[in-house]
Design a protein around this motif. Sequence first.
Motif, PDB file in Angstrom:
ATOM      1  N   UNK A 244      22.980   5.629   1.800  1.00 23.71           N
ATOM      2  CA  UNK A 244      22.855   6.912   1.125  1.00 23.71           C
ATOM      3  C   UNK A 244      23.419   6.859  -0.287  1.00 23.71           C
ATOM      4  N   UNK A 245      24.568   6.153  -0.463  1.00 22.56           N
ATOM      5  CA  UNK A 245      25.161   6.020  -1.794  1.00 22.56           C
ATOM      6  C   UNK A 245      24.235   5.241  -2.721  1.00 22.56           C
ATOM      7  N   UNK A 246      23.610   4.179  -2.183  1.00 20.54           N
ATOM      8  CA  UNK A 246      22.690   3.385  -3.005  1.00 20.54           C
ATOM      9  C   UNK A 246      21.476   4.218  -3.416  1.00 20.54           C
ATOM     10  N   UNK A 247      20.941   5.019  -2.471  1.00 18.28           N
ATOM     11  CA  UNK A 247      19.799   5.877  -2.814  1.00 18.28           C
ATOM     12  C   UNK A 247      20.172   6.891  -3.891  1.00 18.28           C
ATOM     13  N   UNK A 248      21.379   7.455  -3.818  1.00 16.41           N
ATOM     14  CA  UNK A 248      21.817   8.428  -4.807  1.00 16.41           C
ATOM     15  C   UNK A 248      21.975   7.789  -6.183  1.00 16.41           C
ATOM     16  N   UNK A 249      22.561   6.581  -6.197  1.00 15.15           N
ATOM     17  CA  UNK A 249      22.727   5.883  -7.471  1.00 15.15           C
ATOM     18  C   UNK A 249      21.377   5.558  -8.091  1.00 15.15           C
ATOM     19  N   UNK A 250      20.419   5.162  -7.256  1.00 16.97           N
ATOM     20  CA  UNK A 250      19.086   4.848  -7.753  1.00 16.97           C
ATOM     21  C   UNK A 250      18.424   6.094  -8.327  1.00 16.97           C
TER      22      UNK A 250
END
Length: 230
Positions: free
Chosen positions: A181-187
């Motif tokens: 979820x953190x990676x998706x938000x950063x992307x």
Amino acid sequence: MFKMFVTLFRGGVAEAGEAIADRNALLILDQQLRDATAAFDRAKKALAVAIAQDQQETVRLDATKARIAGLELRVGAALDAGDELLAHEGAEAIAALEADRDAAATAQALFAAEILRLRRHVAQAQTRIAELDRGRRLARASEAVRDMRRGRVEGARPHEATLAEAEQTLRRLRERQTQAEAADLALEELDGAATASITEKLAARGYGPRLKPTAEDVLARLRSKPAKTA
């Protein structure tokens, strides 16, 4: 010495038998309860047959009493008519019926007492079987809970997962989900920043409306306002 070895062997056999009984206590209890239930069912059927036979004896006894009463009326009529011979014959029949009646009444009294005893026995057995069944279900539930916790107490079997292992797996799964979820938000933020950058460049060149006001816009807005009188 030989006697000591025999005693030791017997003690080992007894101990092994107790260990087997302890390990299979639930299976043994299940079979014992099935046997007790089967015996209880047989007792109920025997009691039902005894009650049916007692009812039949009651019907026959009532019929005998009715025949005696009917013969007594007829013999009385014969005596009134002076027919002593026929009256005596009727009295003999009444005496035989009364003997049968008394014997049947005595047997029925004994039979009724035995049926009452059997009823109490069946009722007590039914209560004990119900208590055994409740205890068996509680014991099986306790054993299931103990098996579930065995990984924390005795060590799990090689092919069985423990509760602690399941909790650890859940923690790892949640950590991976949080990271994803953190990676998706950063992307999404990176994509948004890139879009905002190209939008700003296009607006600065005069393509499309401006994104934020400039000093020239503020001055133009102030000049367009009517002058205030003192």
